[in-house]
Design a protein around this motif. Sequence first.
Motif, mmCIF file in Angstrom:
data_model
loop_
_atom_site.group_PDB
_atom_site.id
_atom_site.type_symbol
_atom_site.label_atom_id
_atom_site.label_comp_id
_atom_site.label_asym_id
_atom_site.label_seq_id
_atom_site.Cartn_x
_atom_site.Cartn_y
_atom_site.Cartn_z
ATOM 1 N N ALA A 14 0.844 -1.199 0.000
ATOM 2 C CA ALA A 14 0.000 0.000 0.000
ATOM 3 C C ALA A 14 0.878 1.248 0.000
ATOM 4 O O ALA A 14 1.898 1.306 0.695
ATOM 5 C CB ALA A 14 -0.908 -0.005 1.219
ATOM 6 N N GLY A 15 0.478 2.205 -0.814
ATOM 7 C CA GLY A 15 1.262 3.422 -0.968
ATOM 8 C C GLY A 15 2.239 3.376 -2.124
ATOM 9 O O GLY A 15 2.806 4.406 -2.503
ATOM 10 N N PRO A 88 -5.166 -1.224 -0.825
ATOM 11 C CA PRO A 88 -5.598 -2.625 -0.932
ATOM 12 C C PRO A 88 -6.872 -2.791 -1.766
ATOM 13 O O PRO A 88 -7.011 -3.804 -2.467
ATOM 14 C CB PRO A 88 -5.833 -3.012 0.533
ATOM 15 C CG PRO A 88 -4.879 -2.165 1.297
ATOM 16 C CD PRO A 88 -4.864 -0.846 0.563
ATOM 17 N N GLU A 89 -7.757 -1.823 -1.724
ATOM 18 C CA GLU A 89 -8.990 -1.926 -2.507
ATOM 19 C C GLU A 89 -8.755 -1.768 -4.012
ATOM 20 O O GLU A 89 -9.689 -1.936 -4.802
ATOM 21 C CB GLU A 89 -10.029 -0.904 -2.033
ATOM 22 C CG GLU A 89 -9.524 0.507 -1.928
ATOM 23 C CD GLU A 89 -9.099 0.870 -0.510
ATOM 24 O OE1 GLU A 89 -8.405 0.045 0.145
ATOM 25 O OE2 GLU A 89 -9.447 1.984 -0.056
ATOM 26 N N GLN A 117 -2.854 -8.913 -13.360
ATOM 27 C CA GLN A 117 -3.248 -8.911 -11.960
ATOM 28 C C GLN A 117 -2.451 -7.873 -11.171
ATOM 29 O O GLN A 117 -1.226 -7.813 -11.271
ATOM 30 C CB GLN A 117 -3.025 -10.289 -11.339
ATOM 31 C CG GLN A 117 -3.338 -10.377 -9.855
ATOM 32 C CD GLN A 117 -4.812 -10.174 -9.553
ATOM 33 O OE1 GLN A 117 -5.678 -10.645 -10.296
ATOM 34 N NE2 GLN A 117 -5.118 -9.482 -8.472
ATOM 35 N N VAL A 118 -3.175 -7.093 -10.402
ATOM 36 C CA VAL A 118 -2.569 -6.135 -9.470
ATOM 37 C C VAL A 118 -3.012 -6.508 -8.065
ATOM 38 O O VAL A 118 -4.212 -6.620 -7.799
ATOM 39 C CB VAL A 118 -2.986 -4.690 -9.811
ATOM 40 C CG1 VAL A 118 -2.528 -3.733 -8.717
ATOM 41 C CG2 VAL A 118 -2.436 -4.279 -11.161
ATOM 42 N N SER A 119 -2.054 -6.699 -7.191
ATOM 43 C CA SER A 119 -2.356 -7.028 -5.795
ATOM 44 C C SER A 119 -1.647 -6.023 -4.894
ATOM 45 O O SER A 119 -0.441 -5.817 -5.033
ATOM 46 C CB SER A 119 -1.897 -8.444 -5.465
ATOM 47 O OG SER A 119 -2.570 -9.401 -6.256
ATOM 48 N N VAL A 120 -2.403 -5.425 -3.992
ATOM 49 C CA VAL A 120 -1.866 -4.419 -3.094
ATOM 50 C C VAL A 120 -2.022 -4.918 -1.662
ATOM 51 O O VAL A 120 -3.147 -5.166 -1.205
ATOM 52 C CB VAL A 120 -2.576 -3.069 -3.270
ATOM 53 C CG1 VAL A 120 -1.917 -2.003 -2.395
ATOM 54 C CG2 VAL A 120 -2.560 -2.644 -4.729
ATOM 55 N N SER A 121 -0.915 -5.074 -0.992
ATOM 56 C CA SER A 121 -0.950 -5.571 0.384
ATOM 57 C C SER A 121 -0.979 -4.410 1.368
ATOM 58 O O SER A 121 -0.436 -3.341 1.102
ATOM 59 C CB SER A 121 0.261 -6.461 0.647
ATOM 60 O OG SER A 121 1.457 -5.700 0.520
ATOM 61 N N SER A 122 -1.621 -4.657 2.485
ATOM 62 C CA SER A 122 -1.741 -3.592 3.503
ATOM 63 C C SER A 122 -0.565 -3.611 4.464
ATOM 64 O O SER A 122 0.239 -4.518 4.468
ATOM 65 C CB SER A 122 -3.048 -3.772 4.273
ATOM 66 O OG SER A 122 -3.096 -5.049 4.861
#
Length: 122
Positions: A14-15, A88-89, A117-122
Amino acid sequence: QVQLAESGGGLVQAGGSLRLSCVASGRTFSLLALGWFRQAPGKEREFVSFTSGRGITTHYADSVKGRFTISRDNSKNMAYLQMNSLKPEDTATYYCAAGAYLTDDDSRYDFWGQGTQVSVSS
């Protein structure tokens, strides 16, 4: 006929930032509107951004406005989605699409890529 292929997806915190690319085949690419859409698991596909054939007109979904930037380079038959301040969203499969109409309605786009695919972790 236009064929599209996305690349540039991945896992990011994230960010962070990612730049998606969309390469197109066909001589008519510069005449077509180019849109980015995304679909998260269990959700409907949603509009992200579009740009006109020459890249002069752009529009963004409220959820990404100020964080994402759409662009295109017709000399290379390429389009891009620069994604900053990822959340994350934003996790989803991202698709580029091309069509005759400048619209946020995915049903009006005729040509689609396979998605990245894009995955954003918190």
